[in-house]
Design a protein around this motif. Structure first.
Motif, PDB file in Angstrom:
ATOM      1  N   VAL A   1     -48.375 -84.417  36.241  1.00  0.00           N
ATOM      2  CA  VAL A   1     -48.522 -82.920  35.822  1.00  0.00           C
ATOM      3  C   VAL A   1     -50.130 -83.577  34.428  1.00  0.00           C
ATOM      4  O   VAL A   1     -50.050 -84.004  34.527  1.00  0.00           O
ATOM      5  CB  VAL A   1     -47.405 -82.274  35.047  1.00  0.00           C
ATOM      6  CG1 VAL A   1     -47.356 -81.642  34.495  1.00  0.00           C
ATOM      7  CG2 VAL A   1     -46.075 -82.422  36.227  1.00  0.00           C
TER       8      VAL A   1
ATOM      9  N   HIS B   1     -52.369 -83.508  36.033  1.00  0.00           N
ATOM     10  CA  HIS B   1     -53.847 -84.564  35.980  1.00  0.00           C
ATOM     11  C   HIS B   1     -54.449 -84.181  36.211  1.00  0.00           C
ATOM     12  O   HIS B   1     -56.374 -84.107  35.978  1.00  0.00           O
ATOM     13  CB  HIS B   1     -53.235 -85.873  36.220  1.00  0.00           C
ATOM     14  CG  HIS B   1     -52.489 -86.698  34.986  1.00  0.00           C
ATOM     15  ND1 HIS B   1     -52.057 -88.040  35.401  1.00  0.00           N
ATOM     16  CD2 HIS B   1     -51.761 -87.152  33.644  1.00  0.00           C
ATOM     17  CE1 HIS B   1     -52.087 -88.751  34.902  1.00  0.00           C
ATOM     18  NE2 HIS B   1     -52.019 -88.348  33.570  1.00  0.00           N
TER      19      HIS B   1
ATOM     20  N   LYS C   1     -54.471 -81.761  39.319  1.00  0.00           N
ATOM     21  CA  LYS C   1     -54.881 -81.599  40.645  1.00  0.00           C
ATOM     22  C   LYS C   1     -55.320 -79.792  41.208  1.00  0.00           C
ATOM     23  O   LYS C   1     -56.103 -80.159  41.901  1.00  0.00           O
ATOM     24  CB  LYS C   1     -53.437 -81.203  40.924  1.00  0.00           C
ATOM     25  CG  LYS C   1     -52.674 -82.978  40.833  1.00  0.00           C
ATOM     26  CD  LYS C   1     -51.161 -82.843  41.551  1.00  0.00           C
ATOM     27  CE  LYS C   1     -50.684 -81.712  40.534  1.00  0.00           C
ATOM     28  NZ  LYS C   1     -49.885 -82.620  39.029  1.00  0.00           N
TER      29      LYS C   1
ATOM     30  N   THR D   1     -56.771 -78.154  38.773  1.00  0.00           N
ATOM     31  CA  THR D   1     -58.875 -77.559  38.693  1.00  0.00           C
ATOM     32  C   THR D   1     -60.025 -78.457  39.426  1.00  0.00           C
ATOM     33  O   THR D   1     -60.866 -77.967  40.015  1.00  0.00           O
ATOM     34  CB  THR D   1     -58.564 -78.359  37.015  1.00  0.00           C
ATOM     35  OG1 THR D   1     -58.141 -77.666  36.075  1.00  0.00           O
ATOM     36  CG2 THR D   1     -60.240 -77.945  36.486  1.00  0.00           C
TER      37      THR D   1
ATOM     38  N   LYS E   1     -63.974 -86.378  28.871  1.00  0.00           N
ATOM     39  CA  LYS E   1     -62.909 -86.533  27.551  1.00  0.00           C
ATOM     40  C   LYS E   1     -63.048 -87.587  26.846  1.00  0.00           C
ATOM     41  O   LYS E   1     -63.133 -88.377  27.242  1.00  0.00           O
ATOM     42  CB  LYS E   1     -61.288 -86.873  27.896  1.00  0.00           C
ATOM     43  CG  LYS E   1     -61.018 -85.127  28.422  1.00  0.00           C
ATOM     44  CD  LYS E   1     -59.305 -85.255  27.832  1.00  0.00           C
ATOM     45  CE  LYS E   1     -59.016 -83.255  27.140  1.00  0.00           C
ATOM     46  NZ  LYS E   1     -57.437 -84.013  27.546  1.00  0.00           N
TER      47      LYS E   1
ATOM     48  N   SER F   1     -64.720 -85.811  37.297  1.00  0.00           N
ATOM     49  CA  SER F   1     -64.687 -84.539  36.245  1.00  0.00           C
ATOM     50  C   SER F   1     -64.832 -83.016  36.519  1.00  0.00           C
ATOM     51  O   SER F   1     -65.336 -82.408  37.234  1.00  0.00           O
ATOM     52  CB  SER F   1     -65.251 -84.114  34.805  1.00  0.00           C
ATOM     53  OG  SER F   1     -65.015 -83.485  34.321  1.00  0.00           O
TER      54      SER F   1
ATOM     55  N   LYS G   1     -63.523 -80.408  35.509  1.00  0.00           N
ATOM     56  CA  LYS G   1     -64.153 -79.526  34.578  1.00  0.00           C
ATOM     57  C   LYS G   1     -65.116 -79.114  34.482  1.00  0.00           C
ATOM     58  O   LYS G   1     -65.215 -77.791  34.322  1.00  0.00           O
ATOM     59  CB  LYS G   1     -62.910 -79.537  33.791  1.00  0.00           C
ATOM     60  CG  LYS G   1     -63.419 -78.411  32.777  1.00  0.00           C
ATOM     61  CD  LYS G   1     -62.390 -78.492  31.193  1.00  0.00           C
ATOM     62  CE  LYS G   1     -61.745 -77.451  30.356  1.00  0.00           C
ATOM     63  NZ  LYS G   1     -61.159 -77.880  28.834  1.00  0.00           N
TER      64      LYS G   1
HETATM   65  P1  GTP Z   1     -49.745 -79.398  37.691  1.00  0.00           P
HETATM   66  O1  GTP Z   1     -49.656 -78.359  38.455  1.00  0.00           O
HETATM   67  O2  GTP Z   1     -48.979 -78.474  36.134  1.00  0.00           O
HETATM   68  O3  GTP Z   1     -49.094 -80.183  38.236  1.00  0.00           O
HETATM   69  O4  GTP Z   1     -51.408 -79.982  36.850  1.00  0.00           O
HETATM   70  P2  GTP Z   1     -52.213 -80.122  36.982  1.00  0.00           P
HETATM   71  O5  GTP Z   1     -52.397 -81.443  37.456  1.00  0.00           O
HETATM   72  O6  GTP Z   1     -52.821 -79.059  38.274  1.00  0.00           O
HETATM   73  O7  GTP Z   1     -53.799 -79.758  36.166  1.00  0.00           O
HETATM   74  P3  GTP Z   1     -54.301 -78.940  35.778  1.00  0.00           P
HETATM   75  O8  GTP Z   1     -55.223 -78.331  37.294  1.00  0.00           O
HETATM   76  O9  GTP Z   1     -53.787 -77.568  35.864  1.00  0.00           O
HETATM   77  O10 GTP Z   1     -54.915 -79.014  34.605  1.00  0.00           O
HETATM   78  C1  GTP Z   1     -54.103 -79.120  33.388  1.00  0.00           C
HETATM   79  C2  GTP Z   1     -55.016 -79.433  32.187  1.00  0.00           C
HETATM   80  O11 GTP Z   1     -56.615 -80.663  32.597  1.00  0.00           O
HETATM   81  C3  GTP Z   1     -55.950 -77.843  32.060  1.00  0.00           C
HETATM   82  O12 GTP Z   1     -56.052 -77.368  30.741  1.00  0.00           O
HETATM   83  C4  GTP Z   1     -57.431 -78.348  32.742  1.00  0.00           C
HETATM   84  O13 GTP Z   1     -58.098 -77.905  32.199  1.00  0.00           O
HETATM   85  C5  GTP Z   1     -57.098 -79.667  32.375  1.00  0.00           C
HETATM   86  N1  GTP Z   1     -58.032 -80.719  32.999  1.00  0.00           N
HETATM   87  C6  GTP Z   1     -58.279 -80.689  34.129  1.00  0.00           C
HETATM   88  N2  GTP Z   1     -59.286 -81.853  34.366  1.00  0.00           N
HETATM   89  C7  GTP Z   1     -60.147 -81.766  33.585  1.00  0.00           C
HETATM   90  C8  GTP Z   1     -61.307 -82.940  33.297  1.00  0.00           C
HETATM   91  O14 GTP Z   1     -61.809 -83.399  34.144  1.00  0.00           O
HETATM   92  N3  GTP Z   1     -61.814 -83.030  32.115  1.00  0.00           N
HETATM   93  C9  GTP Z   1     -60.936 -81.791  30.892  1.00  0.00           C
HETATM   94  N4  GTP Z   1     -61.540 -82.353  30.049  1.00  0.00           N
HETATM   95  N5  GTP Z   1     -60.202 -81.182  31.249  1.00  0.00           N
HETATM   96  C10 GTP Z   1     -59.093 -81.306  32.562  1.00  0.00           C
END
Ligand code: GTP
Ligand code: MG
Length: 370
Positions: free
Chosen positions: A89, A91, A93, A95, A191, A223, A225
């Motif tokens: 969760v 991490h 995915k 994004t 980060k 990254s 993001k």
């Molecule tokens: P779930 O669907 O809830 O399991 O989460 P997920 O794995 O899809 O993660 P999601 O992409 O929603 O990202 C969770 C948070 O991490 C968000 O606030 C994103 O903006 C942040 N985030 C994702 N990738 C990066 C990254 O490479 N760098 C930074 N600094 N933040 C990131």
């Protein structure tokens, strides 16, 4: 096969043949050890021995479904890999999927309205990759539980500031159980305080050893993001695809799996499908789970109307009579009458097995052990 001999039945029920023969005599059947028993008799016997049995008579058409048709090597063509993304969760995915999708719209398709169709395809240097946008593990697990094998490889996303977490381990286990190649995307390297090497270190405990440490697992630092490392990641996916040389025969009736489906107010039942074999065409009659239909319209993930879709292509179709389930097999038949009759048969089988939902052992299970 609809029958078993007395000897085979005894073996499966973990009984002596003599015991089975005795029981049979009590049931009024005089049998020898090599005598073939019909399903009803086997069921009676099993019941007497306290084994509950659910009868699934193999229907001709259902056998067609489970039969693995062997394609002539000459008819197989390279197809795009189908990739899923898993991980703990938050991490990253979603994004990561979004970043990949938006950085890789090819010229002609730019500006197209992105559809949510549960899957999408990107193109890098003329090579395609299909991504399944499954909402986390649940859909993936549900599909696997239903026996749907939809993905060729998996990307496990691990946030470098958080490290290996319970769902990371779960993802590794899923991928290993499904025998899927794994690429680890170490995410959030932008980060402060992120430690990609720690992730590598931690994953070695689960058998994922990076190549530079003498193992064979591909790790890519990204990254999502900041959109760093995405090209490397896509290149690695294509490399794994090249090594595994995924192929399918595009020149036959389509088969695939329902990724998602829903009832749309305006369009009626809508299904997102991954075509896995053959080519799906507008107008094709099909069965999806217990539903049947005829492809009325087909669009890809960019919202573009398609006339046909080959292996590894995710598409959204309309023209169903009902809403199928995620993980349902999808199959084209020669005409709508045939499709309807198969869907009906399946619905009946389904109802019967729902009614016998408390039975534990299916006769299929028993036969499987022969
Ligand atoms: P779930 O669907 O809830 O399991 O989460 P997920 O794995 O899809 O993660 P999601 O992409 O929603 O990202 C969770 C948070 O991490 C968000 O606030 C994103 O903006 C942040 N985030 C994702 N990738 C990066 C990254 O490479 N760098 C930074 N600094 N933040 C990131
Ligand atoms: Mg998400």
């Amino acid at each position: 096969r609809g029958t078993m001999t007395v000897g085979e039945t005894a073996k499966l029920l973990h009984k002596d043949a003599s015991e089975v023969i005795k029981k049979l005599i009590m049931l009024g059947v005089m049998a020898t050890i090599n005598q073939e028993l019909d399903i009803e008799t086997i069921q009676l016997l099993a019941g007497d021995f306290g084994v509950e049995v659910e009868v699934k008579i193999p229907v001709e058409d259902d056998r067609f479904e489970t039969m693995e048709e062997v394609d002539d090597e000459a008819n197989l063509k390279t197809r795009p890999p189908v990739v899923t993304i898993m991980g703990h969760v938050d991490h990253g995915k979603t994004t990561l999927l979004d970043a990949i999708r938006s950085t890789n719209v090819t010229g002609g398709e730019a500006g197209g309205i992105t559809q949510h169709i549960g899957a999408y395809q990107v193109e890098i240097n003329g090579k395609k990759i299909s991504f399944l946008d499954t909402p986390g593990h649940e859909a993936f697990t549900a599909m696997r539980a239903r026996g749907a094998q939809v993905t060729d490889m998996t990307i496990i996303v691990v946030a470098a500031d958080d490290g290996v977490m319970p769902q990371t381990v779960e993802a590794v286990n899923h991928a290993k159980a499904a025998n899927l190649p794994i690429i680890v995307a170490v995410n959030k390297i932008d980060k402060p305080g992120s430690d990609p090497d720690r992730v590598k270190q931690e994953l070695t405990e689960y058998g994922l050893v990076p190549e530079e440490w003498g193992g064979d697992t591909i790790f890519v630092n990204v990254s999502a993001k900041q959109r760093m490392g995405l090209e490397d990641l896509l290149e690695m996916i294509l490399l794994v695809a090249e090594v595994n040389d995924y192929k399918a025969n595009p020149d036959k009736r389509a088969r695939g799996t329902v990724i998602e489906a829903e009832l749309d107010k305006g369009r009626g039942p809508v299904a997102r499908i991954l075509v896995q074999h053959g080519t799906l065409k507008v107008g094709d009659a099909f069965v999806a789970g217990n539903c049947f239909g005829r492809v009325r319209a087909m669009v890809n993930d960019k919202g573009r109307r398609l006339k046909e879709a080959g292996p590894s292509t995710p598409v959204e179709i309309t023209g169903l009579t009902e809403v199928p389930l995620a993980g349902d097999p999808f199959m084209v038949f020669e005409d709508e009458r045939k499709a309807r009759s198969i869907a009906d048969k399946r619905a009946i089988t389904q109802r019967e097995s729902d009614m016998g939902a408390n039975t534990r052992v299916t006769l299929d299970d028993l036969f499987k052990h022969i």
